[in-house]
Design an enzyme around this catalytic site. Structure first.
Site, mmCIF file in Angstrom:
data_model
loop_
_atom_site.group_PDB
_atom_site.id
_atom_site.type_symbol
_atom_site.label_atom_id
_atom_site.label_comp_id
_atom_site.label_asym_id
_atom_site.label_seq_id
_atom_site.Cartn_x
_atom_site.Cartn_y
_atom_site.Cartn_z
ATOM 1 N N TRP A 1 0.821 -1.215 0.000
ATOM 2 C CA TRP A 1 0.000 0.000 0.000
ATOM 3 C C TRP A 1 0.848 1.256 0.000
ATOM 4 C CZ3 TRP A 1 -4.201 -1.393 -1.982
ATOM 5 C CH2 TRP A 1 -4.828 -2.587 -1.628
ATOM 6 N N LYS B 1 -11.829 -2.292 6.769
ATOM 7 C CA LYS B 1 -10.916 -3.135 7.533
ATOM 8 C C LYS B 1 -11.308 -3.182 9.010
ATOM 9 C CE LYS B 1 -8.319 -3.827 3.879
ATOM 10 N NZ LYS B 1 -7.548 -2.722 3.347
ATOM 11 N N ASP C 1 -1.647 6.413 6.632
ATOM 12 C CA ASP C 1 -2.676 5.487 6.163
ATOM 13 C C ASP C 1 -2.901 4.473 7.288
ATOM 14 O OD1 ASP C 1 -4.194 3.480 5.036
ATOM 15 O OD2 ASP C 1 -2.840 3.089 3.351
HETATM 16 C C1 LIG Z 1 -6.923 -2.168 2.014
HETATM 17 C C2 LIG Z 1 -5.928 -1.093 2.168
HETATM 18 C C3 LIG Z 1 -5.841 -0.030 1.255
HETATM 19 C C4 LIG Z 1 -6.723 0.059 0.027
HETATM 20 O O1 LIG Z 1 -8.003 0.385 0.367
HETATM 21 P P1 LIG Z 1 -9.146 0.624 -0.728
HETATM 22 O O2 LIG Z 1 -10.249 1.120 0.125
HETATM 23 O O3 LIG Z 1 -9.416 -0.711 -1.355
HETATM 24 O O4 LIG Z 1 -8.665 1.617 -1.702
HETATM 25 C C5 LIG Z 1 -4.911 0.960 1.503
HETATM 26 N N1 LIG Z 1 -4.097 0.913 2.552
HETATM 27 C C6 LIG Z 1 -4.138 -0.097 3.458
HETATM 28 C C7 LIG Z 1 -3.205 -0.088 4.612
HETATM 29 C C8 LIG Z 1 -5.056 -1.129 3.287
HETATM 30 O O5 LIG Z 1 -5.105 -2.132 4.167
#
Ligand SMILES: *Cc1c(COP(=O)(O)O)cnc(C)c1O
Length: 354
Positions: free
Chosen positions: A100, A191, A167
């Site tokens: 990511w 998540k 993030d």
């Molecule tokens: C799943 C995830 C993403 C991507 O998320 P989307 O909502 O599918 O764009 C980005 N960063 C992390 C740490 C993730 O676990």
């Protein structure tokens, strides 16, 4: 019976949240209308949005501290470029700890110079780089708190003079951090907070307005701040379920309560991975994620047997990410300790029946 759901995302949500969400689909607010067929400008939905935003700030301890909470769309993936669009003038610093972060870096490069202050790419992202230096003339520093794919997690965050952007998609609301340290936090809901379709963004208002470029309205954080996260039609169902999950967490006792449970779950599973000669962890021990535990079988011949035993025990979502292989047990907030015990029991039964 409900399965033991170790899915990495979209992932397990509290059963009572699913129950309430399904009721709201049929009859929301006792108005004999569905949540998803009323105006997002109607009073009952505006109240949902406001509640979701205030709960997010409250749980993180960021109320009345100059932050705004937004529920946007486009996933965390859109934030990769929105962050750069809104904050990157000349140069930004990134720590590359996984799939990511790597994607976030690629997007930022379209807006200016990107300095990778550290990277664990050479070792399949199986550790968190340490002792890196962040250039003080960068516009911001970006990191990923939990690496969902590899299964590593940052245990500490650098003190920076420049804005700190993170993030937190896969570990937000799972552990207590000094959240005031951060200037912008973003997290896809699916998540640890709700269904796919909305992204929580927490932004410190004072960091905005520093870039020279023209920002399209939909991609400008200021637009969404000015419109109370209602510039256009929000993802009403995803915001509603996120609100229910945040309320569930608050009623349980907030982050402090859930962090303790999360630590117990992770300790139970990692102890078995380390004890059982049939299993081996993938990443550096000190960087192990409390949310996503990655591991492999030491004898691949056992794969079919282990998979069958897991299926028979009602375990779902244990397959590792396609780029890593092996297994990944995701233990988000709503996963009960009991589910981890069931997995550990299967691991022990595999050893006995070998
Ligand atoms: C799943 C995830 C993403 C991507 O998320 P989307 O909502 O599918 O764009 C980005 N960063 C992390 C740490 C993730 O676990």
């Amino acid at each position: 019976m409900k399965k033991h759901n170790f899915s990495a995302g979209p992932c397990i949500l509290p059963q009572e949240v699913l129950q309430k969400a399904s009721e709201a689909i049929l009859n929301f607010n006792d108005d004999n209308l569905s949540l998803i067929e009323i105006s997002h400008r109607s009073k009952p939905f505006v109240a949902v949005m406001e509640k979701a935003r205030s709960l997010a700030l409250e749980l993180l301890g960021l109320e009345n501290k100059g932050y705004t909470a937004l529920f946007l769309q486009g996933g965390a993936s859109l934030e990769f470029l929105m962050v750069a669009y809104n904050l990157l003038n000349k140069k930004a610093a990134y720590l590359n700890t996984g799939t990511w972060s790597d994607k976030a870096i690629k997007e930022a490069k379209a807006f200016g110079e990107v300095v990778e202050v550290g990277s664990s790419k050479d070792n399949h992202f199986n550790y968190i780089p340490k002792n890196y230096t962040i250039p003080e003339d960068a516009d911001y520093f970006h990191c990923t708190s939990n690496n969902t794919v590899a299964g590593t997690q940052m245990k500490s965050f650098p003190d920076t003079k420049i804005p700190l952007v993170c993030d937190m998609s896969s570990d937000i609301f799972s552990r207590q951090l000094d959240f005031e340290k951060f200037d912008l936090i973003y997290a896809g809901a699916q998540k640890n907070m709700g269904p796919a379709g909305t992204t929580l963004v927490i932004v410190k208002d004072e960091i905005l307005g520093e870039v020279e470029r023209q920002i399209p309205a939909m991609l400008d954080y200021q637009t969404h701040i000015d419109k109370d996260s209602m510039f256009n039609t929000p993802s009403v169902f995803a915001v509603y379920v996120s609100m229910l999950t945040l309320q569930w967490l608050k009623d349980l006792g907030g982050i402090q309560f859930i962090e303790d449970v999360n630590n117990k779950k992770a300790a139970l599973l990692y102890a078995e991975i380390d004890r059982n000669p049939l299993f081996k962890g993938i990443v550096a021990k000190e960087d192990r994620s409390v949310m996503n535990a990655t591991f492999v079988l030491t004898d691949e011949e056992m794969t079919a047997k282990f998979d069958t035993m897991c299926a028979e025990a009602g375990i779902n979502g244990l397959k590792g990410h396609r780029s890593v292989g092996g297994y990944r047990a995701s233990m988000y907030n709503a996963l009960p300790l009991y589910s981890v015990q069931v997995l550990v029991d299967v691991m022990q039964a595999l050893e006995k029946n070998k």
